[in-house]
Design an enzyme around this catalytic site. Structure first.
Site, PDB file in Angstrom:
ATOM      1  CG  ASP A  69      -4.368  -1.637   1.044  1.00 28.50           C
ATOM      2  OD1 ASP A  69      -3.513  -2.434   1.453  1.00 28.50           O
ATOM      3  OD2 ASP A  69      -4.510  -0.666   0.957  1.00 28.50           O
TER       4      ASP A  69
ATOM      5  CB  SER B 109      -0.748   0.049   1.244  1.00 29.48           C
ATOM      6  OG  SER B 109      -1.868   0.847   1.217  1.00 29.48           O
TER       7      SER B 109
END
Length: 292
Positions: free
Chosen positions: A154, A40
């Site tokens: 993510d 991320s």
């Protein structure tokens, strides 16, 4: 010779700006980052470090205020996310051109989650921007990325601290940054942050505050939808991060309090970078003392 560092940068939203301060302080104290992996926001900062573009990004992110952040949010009516997540990267491309990961100065890997097949996808080559766009697709907030015959979200969902994917060299040390450290019980909100907000159009400010309230609506006894999802996600990711750190036993762990900023608090760049620098100074001191 400088001590080489295999650096792992965790997921964690805007708290990831602390990664910048951590990298700066490591280099200031004579460490050489020889490889980096991230999930991320950790993949964003890690990739920029690997391609020697972190100074350009830092200069830009320090100029951001709430209005700028609002302007970079490309909202969508999609059923699988609130934000398309393209506008911010298109902006970055105007001053940081895309690069193939295999052409970066140091080895870099970004981690995303294949939500259909429930597995990690590791990017160690190909487009930097394509890799990080997938890695930052926060469930319910940023739309997933279509990839081959699946969907990517993510990287922090399955692996918030991707230690096993950082390249290692002989005699390097493993340094892990964990953005899910113990609470500090106060969100960074110093006078310098408030000064950045003075003079803004009140309507724009109301919009930004409104979206933040929408995402975190509710209270501890009756959590709103996004607040409930956020709280559940943090509990899950915190446990995954803790387990991975304990399993791999890094030489240095730099913990950043998980309540030091909210997901989109990128207007707090100066304070979060300083937080990273201070945490690094403490962690390096403890590491050096342990070796005496």
């Amino acid at each position: 010779m400088k001590q080489k560092v295999a650096l792992v940068l965790s997921s964690g939203g805007s708290k990831g700006l602390a990664h910048i301060g951590i990298i700066n302080e490591l280099e200031k104290q004579g460490f050489e980052i020889s490889s980096v992996s991230g999930s991320s926001i950790g993949s964003v900062i890690g990739g920029l470090c690997a391609m020697d573009k972190l100074p350009e990004y830092t200069e830009w992110v320090k100029t951001l205020n709430k209005k700028n952040i609002w302007d970079l949010m490309d909202f969508t009516l999609s059923s699988n996310g609130l934000i398309k997540g393209e506008k911010v990267f298109n902006k970055m491309k105007t001053f940081i051109p895309d690069m193939l990961i295999e052409d970066m100065r140091i080895p870099f890997t970004a981690v995303a989650t294949d939500i259909i097949n429930e597995k990690e996808v590791v990017f160690s080559d190909g487009s930097f921007y394509e890799a990080i766009r997938a890695s930052v697709a926060i469930p319910s907030l940023i739309t997933p990325v279509k990839y081959k015959d699946t969907l990517l979200i993510d990287g922090g969902v399955l692996n918030p601290v991707p230690i096993q994917y950082v390249a290692r060299e002989n005699n390097d040390i493993l340094v892990v940054v964990n953005l899910y450290g113990n609470k500090m019980n106060t969100i960074i909100n110093p006078k310098t942050v408030m000064e950045k907000q003075e003079g803004f159009n009140l309507t724009i400010n109301d919009f930004v505050n409104g979206i933040n309230k929408f995402i975190s609506s509710g209270d501890q006894k009756s959590l709103g939808y996004f607040s409930l999802l956020n709280t559940a996600t943090y509990a899950m990711v915190h446990k995954l991060a803790k387990d991975n750190v304990e399993k791999h036993k890094p030489d240095i762990v730099i913990n950043i309090p998980f309540d030091s900023a909210s997901t989109f608090d990128f207007f707090k760049a100066d304070e979060l970078i300083k937080l990273g620098e201070d945490a690094t100074i403490k962690a390096i001191s403890e590491y050096l003392n342990s070796r005496k």
